[in-house]
Design a protein around this motif. Sequence first.
Motif, PDB file in Angstrom:
ATOM      1  N   ILE A 227       0.834  -1.208   0.000  1.00  0.00           N
ATOM      2  CA  ILE A 227       0.000   0.000   0.000  1.00  0.00           C
ATOM      3  C   ILE A 227       0.868   1.257   0.000  1.00  0.00           C
ATOM      4  CG2 ILE A 227      -1.681   1.338   1.338  1.00  0.00           C
ATOM      5  CD1 ILE A 227      -2.628  -1.491   2.426  1.00  0.00           C
ATOM      6  N   THR A 228       1.945   1.238   0.764  1.00  0.00           N
ATOM      7  CA  THR A 228       2.765   2.441   0.951  1.00  0.00           C
ATOM      8  C   THR A 228       3.947   2.538  -0.006  1.00  0.00           C
ATOM      9  OG1 THR A 228       4.103   1.317   2.633  1.00  0.00           O
ATOM     10  CG2 THR A 228       2.169   2.558   3.402  1.00  0.00           C
ATOM     11  N   GLY A 229       4.270   1.439  -0.702  1.00  0.00           N
ATOM     12  CA  GLY A 229       5.421   1.440  -1.588  1.00  0.00           C
ATOM     13  C   GLY A 229       6.750   1.369  -0.868  1.00  0.00           C
ATOM     14  N   ARG A 230       6.742   0.916   0.374  1.00  0.00           N
ATOM     15  CA  ARG A 230       7.966   0.841   1.173  1.00  0.00           C
ATOM     16  C   ARG A 230       8.373  -0.617   1.367  1.00  0.00           C
ATOM     17  NH1 ARG A 230       6.549   5.101   6.006  1.00  0.00           N
ATOM     18  NH2 ARG A 230       8.431   4.178   6.910  1.00  0.00           N
ATOM     19  N   SER A 231       9.606  -0.834   1.791  1.00  0.00           N
ATOM     20  CA  SER A 231      10.067  -2.190   2.062  1.00  0.00           C
ATOM     21  C   SER A 231       9.431  -2.712   3.341  1.00  0.00           C
ATOM     22  CB  SER A 231      11.594  -2.224   2.200  1.00  0.00           C
ATOM     23  OG  SER A 231      11.996  -1.598   3.408  1.00  0.00           O
ATOM     24  N   VAL A 232       9.449  -4.038   3.496  1.00  0.00           N
ATOM     25  CA  VAL A 232       8.926  -4.639   4.719  1.00  0.00           C
ATOM     26  C   VAL A 232       9.683  -4.102   5.930  1.00  0.00           C
ATOM     27  CG1 VAL A 232       8.597  -6.801   5.973  1.00  0.00           C
ATOM     28  CG2 VAL A 232       8.188  -6.725   3.504  1.00  0.00           C
ATOM     29  N   GLN A 233      11.019  -4.010   5.800  1.00  0.00           N
ATOM     30  CA  GLN A 233      11.821  -3.535   6.921  1.00  0.00           C
ATOM     31  C   GLN A 233      11.431  -2.107   7.326  1.00  0.00           C
ATOM     32  OE1 GLN A 233      12.987  -5.136   4.226  1.00  0.00           O
ATOM     33  NE2 GLN A 233      14.868  -6.277   4.657  1.00  0.00           N
TER      34      GLN A 233
ATOM     35  N   GLY B 285      17.191  -9.296   7.936  1.00  0.00           N
ATOM     36  CA  GLY B 285      18.373  -8.492   7.688  1.00  0.00           C
ATOM     37  C   GLY B 285      17.968  -7.143   7.118  1.00  0.00           C
ATOM     38  N   ASP B 286      18.931  -6.446   6.521  1.00  0.00           N
ATOM     39  CA  ASP B 286      18.682  -5.082   6.073  1.00  0.00           C
ATOM     40  C   ASP B 286      18.588  -4.925   4.560  1.00  0.00           C
ATOM     41  OD1 ASP B 286      18.637  -3.982   8.675  1.00  0.00           O
ATOM     42  OD2 ASP B 286      20.827  -4.023   8.751  1.00  0.00           O
ATOM     43  N   ARG B 287      18.770  -6.001   3.813  1.00  0.00           N
ATOM     44  CA  ARG B 287      18.596  -5.905   2.365  1.00  0.00           C
ATOM     45  C   ARG B 287      17.115  -5.751   2.071  1.00  0.00           C
ATOM     46  NH1 ARG B 287      21.634 -10.507  -0.346  1.00  0.00           N
ATOM     47  NH2 ARG B 287      23.395  -9.208   0.290  1.00  0.00           N
ATOM     48  N   PRO B 288      16.690  -4.672   1.406  1.00  0.00           N
ATOM     49  CA  PRO B 288      15.249  -4.364   1.281  1.00  0.00           C
ATOM     50  C   PRO B 288      14.443  -5.523   0.699  1.00  0.00           C
ATOM     51  CG  PRO B 288      16.566  -2.494   0.554  1.00  0.00           C
ATOM     52  CD  PRO B 288      17.531  -3.634   0.774  1.00  0.00           C
ATOM     53  N   ASN B 289      13.389  -5.883   1.397  1.00  0.00           N
ATOM     54  CA  ASN B 289      12.448  -6.917   0.964  1.00  0.00           C
ATOM     55  C   ASN B 289      11.135  -6.224   0.620  1.00  0.00           C
ATOM     56  OD1 ASN B 289      10.677  -9.040   0.660  1.00  0.00           O
ATOM     57  ND2 ASN B 289      11.031  -9.925   2.675  1.00  0.00           N
ATOM     58  N   LEU B 290      10.754  -6.288  -0.649  1.00  0.00           N
ATOM     59  CA  LEU B 290       9.538  -5.596  -1.087  1.00  0.00           C
ATOM     60  C   LEU B 290       8.275  -6.358  -0.736  1.00  0.00           C
ATOM     61  CD1 LEU B 290      10.647  -4.431  -4.644  1.00  0.00           C
ATOM     62  CD2 LEU B 290      10.782  -3.167  -2.478  1.00  0.00           C
ATOM     63  N   GLY B 291       8.370  -7.668  -0.569  1.00  0.00           N
ATOM     64  CA  GLY B 291       7.184  -8.490  -0.401  1.00  0.00           C
ATOM     65  C   GLY B 291       6.585  -8.823  -1.756  1.00  0.00           C
ATOM     66  N   SER B 292       5.974  -9.998  -1.845  1.00  0.00           N
ATOM     67  CA  SER B 292       5.475 -10.473  -3.138  1.00  0.00           C
ATOM     68  C   SER B 292       4.332  -9.612  -3.675  1.00  0.00           C
ATOM     69  CB  SER B 292       5.029 -11.930  -3.023  1.00  0.00           C
ATOM     70  OG  SER B 292       3.982 -12.069  -2.070  1.00  0.00           O
ATOM     71  N   THR B 293       3.497  -9.067  -2.781  1.00  0.00           N
ATOM     72  CA  THR B 293       2.358  -8.266  -3.240  1.00  0.00           C
ATOM     73  C   THR B 293       2.840  -6.988  -3.915  1.00  0.00           C
ATOM     74  OG1 THR B 293       1.012  -9.161  -1.444  1.00  0.00           O
ATOM     75  CG2 THR B 293       0.213  -7.166  -2.513  1.00  0.00           C
ATOM     76  N   GLN B 294       3.803  -6.326  -3.315  1.00  0.00           N
ATOM     77  CA  GLN B 294       4.332  -5.100  -3.919  1.00  0.00           C
ATOM     78  C   GLN B 294       5.052  -5.387  -5.242  1.00  0.00           C
ATOM     79  OE1 GLN B 294       7.115  -1.206  -2.895  1.00  0.00           O
ATOM     80  NE2 GLN B 294       6.744  -2.703  -1.316  1.00  0.00           N
ATOM     81  N   GLN B 295       5.735  -6.526  -5.314  1.00  0.00           N
ATOM     82  CA  GLN B 295       6.399  -6.860  -6.577  1.00  0.00           C
ATOM     83  C   GLN B 295       5.385  -6.995  -7.707  1.00  0.00           C
ATOM     84  OE1 GLN B 295       9.709  -9.734  -6.584  1.00  0.00           O
ATOM     85  NE2 GLN B 295       9.480  -9.826  -4.375  1.00  0.00           N
TER      86      GLN B 295
END
Length: 333
Positions: free
Chosen positions: A193-199, A263-273
Amino acid sequence: MVKIGIIGAGALGGTFAALLTRAGHEVEVTARGSGLEAIRTDGIRLSGGYGEVHARVTASERLTGGADLVLVCTKAQDAEAAITANRDAVDGTPVVVVQNGLDGVAIASRLLPRSSCMGMLSIIAANYTEPGHVRVTTTADSYLGRGDGPADEECVRTARLLSEAVPVIAIAGFRGAQWTKLVVNMLNAVPAITGRSVQSVVDEPSLRVVVTASMRETVRVGIAKGVRFGALQGMNDRRLRLFARLPLRLGQVLPWSMRRRMGDRPNLGSTQQSLRRGQPTEIDFLNGAVVREASVAGLPAPVNAALTALVHEVEALGRPLPADRVVAVLHRN
């Protein structure tokens, strides 16, 4: 060496295809459009947590048949059409459905009556960065099984075969583990929804509490349905039942513990992808599944209903929404 067919060569399908090829197996994948063209031209390139792999695989719109094992790695909303399109080549072959949601194995079993169908829950986080390219941001075990009983011999054998490429564990109580994975998948909606990473979402207190609320709602619905949650990623039935009783302030430790594992490597999540590729999301099989199961149990699920609607709004608009739209979900419920 065995021949393995993979329906859907996106983030997870591409990851398994590359790693199984590296392990010495013959792999055939299905893909469409630019993804198919890229794989035919240059294979699948995998980077990140499992190292660099350049896998040359056979690719087409449909499997040609003759596989010893088939993995279904499409999004949940695409599963029925994809299995139907490949039915002539697959029916009678053991099938592993690698999918979010609760219905994948049942759908495959209905469409492939001659196949032995199993399910696999993967916690691997991978970004499908461009056609034919996948980057693994978080490595993790995957969990294979079916039904409510102990892992049967075929599940154990299949897990052992797949573990030649990537760790797969045969588990008992697979349906309960699907519900536990559904709790994990509550990390998808707010980033989409926000376009941000999970982290980034979990690091923001006002957004983390919304994620916590959607998770708690999911667990409470599962309890009302008589679910015994499976052990997965440090969660189990006892811990999730305790979580369901906690106030939101204390319950935030659950999404925070998941974030630490990433960890800190950005994870977008499958829905955002999916949104970034301009494709429909599987939100109706994640947060939407909670809403449907809640209705069956005679319970409300207002947080998950609101998040489902917001993801559909992003799908329609083609752009993220302000974070305060998410924060307002709790104020309305």
